[in-house]
Design a protein around this motif. Structure first.
Motif, short mmCIF file in Angstrom:
data_model
loop_
_atom_site.label_atom_id
_atom_site.label_comp_id
_atom_site.label_asym_id
_atom_site.label_seq_id
_atom_site.Cartn_x
_atom_site.Cartn_y
_atom_site.Cartn_z
N GLY A 62 0.82 -1.21 0.00
CA GLY A 62 0.00 0.00 0.00
C GLY A 62 0.85 1.25 0.00
N GLU A 63 2.15 1.07 -0.17
CA GLU A 63 3.07 2.18 0.02
C GLU A 63 3.60 2.69 -1.31
N ASP A 64 3.48 3.98 -1.51
CA ASP A 64 3.97 4.59 -2.74
C ASP A 64 5.44 4.28 -2.98
N GLN A 248 17.88 7.75 -2.85
CA GLN A 248 17.48 8.52 -4.01
C GLN A 248 16.20 7.90 -4.54
N PHE A 249 15.10 8.57 -4.33
CA PHE A 249 13.79 8.03 -4.69
C PHE A 249 13.74 7.58 -6.14
N SER B 404 14.00 14.02 -2.62
CA SER B 404 14.67 13.63 -3.86
C SER B 404 13.63 13.35 -4.94
N GLN B 405 12.46 12.85 -4.52
CA GLN B 405 11.37 12.67 -5.47
C GLN B 405 10.89 14.03 -5.99
N PHE B 406 10.77 14.98 -5.08
CA PHE B 406 10.30 16.33 -5.43
C PHE B 406 11.27 17.02 -6.38
N LYS B 414 1.93 16.36 -3.08
CA LYS B 414 2.52 15.06 -2.78
C LYS B 414 3.60 15.21 -1.70
N LEU B 415 4.43 16.24 -1.87
CA LEU B 415 5.49 16.46 -0.90
C LEU B 415 4.92 16.72 0.48
N GLN B 416 3.87 17.55 0.51
CA GLN B 416 3.28 17.90 1.81
C GLN B 416 2.74 16.65 2.51
#
Lengths: 299, 426, 303
Positions: A62-64, A248-249, B404-406, B414-416
């Motif tokens: 369920g996790e992005d 690093q996403f 890092s996604q942002f 999304k960040l918030q």
């Protein structure tokens, strides 16, 4: 009965230590990890933990962040396998009929395989610098010098998942294409010359010769290559660690995510990630092993 | 055939022995964690080079005279404000092989270790060494968890500092000596710089540098009290003021260099020094780096991040006493050195930080630290999440991942959500 | 060729590669015109460039002074050649190199020995259920080590194995057994004819005699293959190193990560470090490679 034990008993005894060692260190430890993944052991604190069933897995899916890492892994695997197979096969085709200096080409194509992923990651991390134009570094700088401006790109730091993970796959392709070339080259050399002769006598064109005679002979090798590359890619850790750093996403894969989860000493969650990774590998590998062993039996 | 069987057994035995004993218990190499090296004090830090290394060396020289019975063993891991080191350390602690003492940021970051039962209470040492009187009360409050103190701080750093290049700022006729009054004013200045031909006027690097920039914007927009509330749960992350601040952060990103994900803070500082960028936001360890790189005082200016001049966003490096450490007495001697006036002076004059003790003489310190010591006394103290004072390692890891996604695809909503979710976990 | 498994390919692929291309290629008459040969050669050279580009930039950077590693001069030859980066990298990496050597050599030898004994039994001294045992062993080769890493660390801590070289030798021995077993099994299956074993058995030779007198003398090339394979993978391993060792007792991959992971990265030194780290495996490939491939072929022919 006694006689049969005498004949095969010693053989079984030789294998016994291996079976015991692997029984514990592979299967036992996997069971241990799986067991941990079913608990609420979310800190490093020792002491009893309670079972929560598959809750940790439920949370993961369920996790992005976890889904992102799985998608990254999928794209990386496809990019890596396709890239490596194309280069490997192409090089094998070019060398297959023999050219002067073949051994030199072969050795140079093969050599990146001897280098550790950490060393090549250090180098490629530097080559894949995202700066462009006047400030360009690394490969972008080379494109700048060669006036190939259209090739300059931000590599893994921007753009779609595909361009990101393809940039990560590039160094891996660089490292392993030579190995795949060697496999295919061995395949070509292993085909009896009579087959080619027969096809030529039948008037088959060069294209038809490859398409209908030679390539079918190579399919078992292609399958081996696929399995080798696939399971390598699923385990890939060092290269990403060295190129982008561990947090690093954009380039996170489950192996890296597990490492990040361990930082907070969340044993249960990292065990669950590891087990998912194992399951993905198993889906690929178990049918292959079963197929292999069955084929052996038939021989 | 009987002989065959016995020989087989011998072979099997040999293989087993080789695998288990010959591999496993040969005691060659590897001194770490072994009790035979009793007089060694293994000190785990992430101070591997530059001003940090110089500071550590200063501390070591004091240690070697004050604790003659012990030998300092350096166990430093380089990289990213200690992020690499912390992974390695977490590893060692989980394996039950702690170093004699390890570096940790004072504050919430220690909670991880406390909750896991990996560090001991050192309150008694504060009394023994007179540290309860030497350190200012506000720092001790920040260090106290449930009435106990678990580490001894070596220094205090300020996080919310902007470093600027006056020559670059002159291109847009900006006054380099004064900070813009707010984030909006800063964005206006950045716009002018860009118009004046500075393509990426705000130099930014990866990971925690981005986190520090977000924190500075939040601190400026929300004010110190609400900012503190973000970390202890009193200020909601979902609020409109947070959204507004994050939008400003998004705007700031458009003024930064495109290779921000590939460089570390010294490179970003290099962009400022070389005139490629006008500003960079980074903690005051930059002062030591500039000294080490022999950048003249006139080549750069610094001020608190725009809109945060009343607040001193602090972080503090501290040392712990790991539970079940190999040689607690050696570790205690190190801790005593760290807390001592002499140790703090030897360390901080080189590292570019200010001493945690309040009895230090400003005259002993370089120019930047003198102003910082004055600010530390008068400003409102707020914690930093990027450097462990306000959040745990796990929370920090989640926040870094979200940022890092942002950086790759800026989506404020999304960040918030991600930031709020990160702070809900432990 | 035997295609049953991945690693089989490793061993015998190397062998077959050395084989000359089929003599009966109808020379140029088979459509391989002069032009197509030229095209092939040009392509081969282009790909050679692709492989060697990183090597070029790494080599030149490793001889540069620190001021010379700017963006603009990245692809140019050093303004002044210096050995300082090599010295700096060597100073950092030297203790790690020693540890890596004292780890990779015994780990490679021990897992090869065990693999040889296992491979012999699985190929030529089979017993009921051998296939199941084989599959059981084979799976161990493919597992992602993440799945065993945490309990492995706990196990080693409980057994009180000295951290560092001993832990890593033990881990690499155990997890190296599957691939060594596999390579030897395929090797013995191709080079040792069943008749030899059978006649030895008729003469009353037991497993040990057969192994020592017949198999071992034929195993040289097999050992070269597994030794190279194991040495390389142990040397290049990072995951086990990261989980099971620390800076002061870890192998060279850990050292390189520390050397090039600092905040103010010295590019020249980290490139020199990457080269130093890669040297031993490269030397093994260059020195032993020919013998390793050729030996395997000779073994196959002798049989």
């Amino acid at each position: 009965m006694h006689g049969r034990i005498r004949t095969w008993g010693p053989g079984a005894l030789v294998l016994l230590p291996t079976v015991l060692l692997l029984g514990y260190f592979v299967y036992g430890l996997i069971a241990w990890s799986f067991n941990t993944s079913l608990t609420d052991r979310h800190t490093a604190r020792k002491g009893p933990a309670s079972y929560v069933g598959f809750e940790n897995y439920g949370h993961l899916f369920g996790e992005d962040r976890f889904l992102n890492s799985l998608k990254n892994l999928g794209v990386l695997t496809v990019a890596f396998i396709v890239g490596t197979l194309i280069f490997g096969l192409l090089w094998a085709l070019l060398l297959e009929k023999g050219v002067p200096g073949e051994s030199i080409f072969r050795s140079i194509y093969l050599f990146p395989m001897a280098i550790s992923m950490i060393a090549s990651g250090v180098v490629w991390g530097w080559l894949l610098n995202p700066s462009q134009g006047a400030d360009a570094r690394g490969l972008n700088r080379l494109f700048e010098i060669l006036h190939l401006h259209f090739l300059e790109n931000p590599w893994w730091t921007a753009g779609s998942r595909w361009t990101t993970m393809a940039s990560i796959a590039l160094p891996a392709v660089w490292q392993l294409s030579g190995y795949i070339m060697a496999l295919f080259l061995a395949g070509f050399r292993g085909i009896p010359p009579e087959l080619r002769e027969a096809a030529r006598v039948d008037g088959a064109s060069e294209f038809k010769l490859y398409r209908h005679v030679l390539f079918p002979q190579l399919s078992p090798i292609a399958l081996s290559a696929l399995i080798i590359l696939g399971h390598m890619s699923l385990k890939l850790f060092d290269l990403i660690y060295a190129i982008t750093g561990p947090n690093q996403f954009r380039t996170e894969v489950p192996a890296i995510y597990m490492w990040n989860t361990l930082l907070r000493s969340d044993m249960a969650k990292s065990a669950a990630i590891a087990i998912v990774l194992l399951a993905v590998v198993a889906v690929l590998v178990i049918p292959y092993i079963a197929y292999t062993v069955r084929q052996e039996n038939e021989e | 055939m009987r002989g065959g069987l016995s020989k087989t057994l011998a072979l099997v035995g040999a293989a087993g022995l080789l695998a288990v004993s010959a591999c496993g218990n040969s005691n060659s190499g590897g001194s770490g964690g072994n009790s035979s090296a009793s007089k060694d004090v293994t000190v785990f830090t992430w101070w591997a080079d530059g001003g940090e290394k110089a500071g550590l060396d200063g501390l070591v020289s004091v240690f070697s005279t004050a604790c003659k019975d012990y030998k300092f063993v350096n166990s430093a891991v380089a990289g990213g404000a200690g992020s690499n080191a912390k992974q390695v350390l977490a590893n060692d602690l989980q394996a039950g092989k702690p170093p004699s003492t390890f570096q940790a940021h004072a504050g919430a970051e220690l909670k991880d270790y406390i909750n896991a039962g990996q560090v001991d209470d050192v309150s008694q040492l504060y009394k023994d060494y007179g540290l309860d009187k030497a350190f200012p009360q506000n720092l001790i409050d920040n260090l106290t968890v449930g009435g106990k103190i678990y580490s001894i701080p070596a220094n205090v750093h300020r996080a919310n500092v902007v470093w600027a290049n006056p020559t670059v700022l002159k291109k847009a006729n900006l006054d380099a000596t004064k900070a813009p009054a707010s984030v909006d004013a800063w964005i206006a200045d950045l716009t002018k710089l860009k118009a004046a031909g500075v393509a990426a006027p705000l130099a930014l690097s990866k990971g925690f540098a981005q986190e520090m920039l977000v924190e500075a914007v939040l601190l400026a927009d929300l004010g110190p009290d609400k900012f503190k509330g973000l970390w202890d749960g009193k200020t909601p992350w979902a609020g409109g003021d947070v959204t507004a601040a994050l939008n400003k952060y998004k705007t700031l990103l458009t003024f930064t260099n495109s290779d921000r994900e590939a460089i570390d803070w010294p490179d970003a500082l290099g962009y400022v020094n070389s005139g490629k960028a006008g500003y960079t936001l980074m903690g005051d360890w930059v002062a030591a780096q500039q000294l080490a790189d022999k950048i003249p005082d006139t080549a750069y200016t610094y001020w608190p991040a725009p809109g945060t001049s009343e607040a001193f966003q602090f972080l503090s490096d501290s040392f712990t006493l790991p539970t079940n450490g190999v040689d607690p007495d050696g570790a205690k001697c190190w801790l005593k050195t760290v807390g001592s006036a002499e140790g703090q002076k030897a360390f901080n004059t080189k590292k570019g930080s200010i001493p945690a003790r309040s009895d230090a003489n400003p005259a002993d310190y370089p120019k930047y630290q003198q102003t910082a010591m004055a600010d530390w006394k008068k400003d409102q103290i707020v914690p930093s999440c990027a450097h462990g004072a306000a959040c745990t390692l796990g929370q920090n890891n989640d926040i870094l991942s979200a940022l890092s996604q942002f950086s790759g695809s800026p989506d404020v909503a999304k960040l918030q959500t991600a930031l709020g979710a990160a702070m809900k976990t432990s | 060729m035997s295609t049953d498994t991945a690693a089989a390919a490793t061993g015998s692929a190397a062998a077959a590669v050395r084989r000359k291309p089929p003599k009966s290629r109808g020379v140029i008459a088979d459509g391989s015109t002069r032009r197509s040969r030229t095209v092939r050669y040009v392509l081969l050279l282009l790909f050679l460039l692709f492989v060697l580009i990183p090597v070029y930039v790494v080599l030149i950077t490793s001889f540069k002074t620190s001021g010379d590693t700017t963006a603009a001069s990245q692809w140019s030859l050093p303004k002044t050649w210096t050995l300082d980066p090599w010295r700096k990298a060597w100073d950092v990496l030297q203790p790690y190199m020693v540890r890596s050597l004292s780890l990779a050599i015994p780990a490679a030898i021990i897992s090869s020995l065990i693999g040889s004994a296992n491979g012999f039994v699985l190929a030529r001294w089979r017993f009921p259920g051998a296939n199941i045992v084989f599959a059981f062993i084979l799976f161990g080769m493919f597992i992602p080590y993440q799945a065993v890493m945490l309990p492995l660390r706990t196990t080693f801590t409980t057994l009180d194995v000295t951290r560092g070289v001993p832990t890593l030798i033990l881990a690499h021995c155990i997890y190296g057994i599957p691939i060594c077993t596999l390579i030897f099994r395929n090797y013995y299956a191709t080079i040792v004819p069943n008749e030899i074993i059978e006649s030895a058995r008729v003469d009353g030779a037991g497993l040990v005699q057969t192994y020592l007198r017949i198999i071992l003398p034929l195993s040289m090339s097999g050992f070269v293959v597994t030794l190279i394979w194991q040495f390389t993978s142990v040397w290049n391993d990072f995951l086990f190193a990261l989980f099971l060792t620390q800076q002061d007792n870890g192998p060279v991959t850990l050292g390189l990560a520390a050397l090039s992971g600092g905040q103010k990265v010295d590019y020249a030194a980290s490139m020199a470090g990457a080269l130093i780290t890669s040297l031993p495996t490269l030397i093994v490939y260059i020195v032993l490679g020919r013998w390793f491939i050729g030996g395997l072929m000779a073994g196959a022919l002798k049989g």
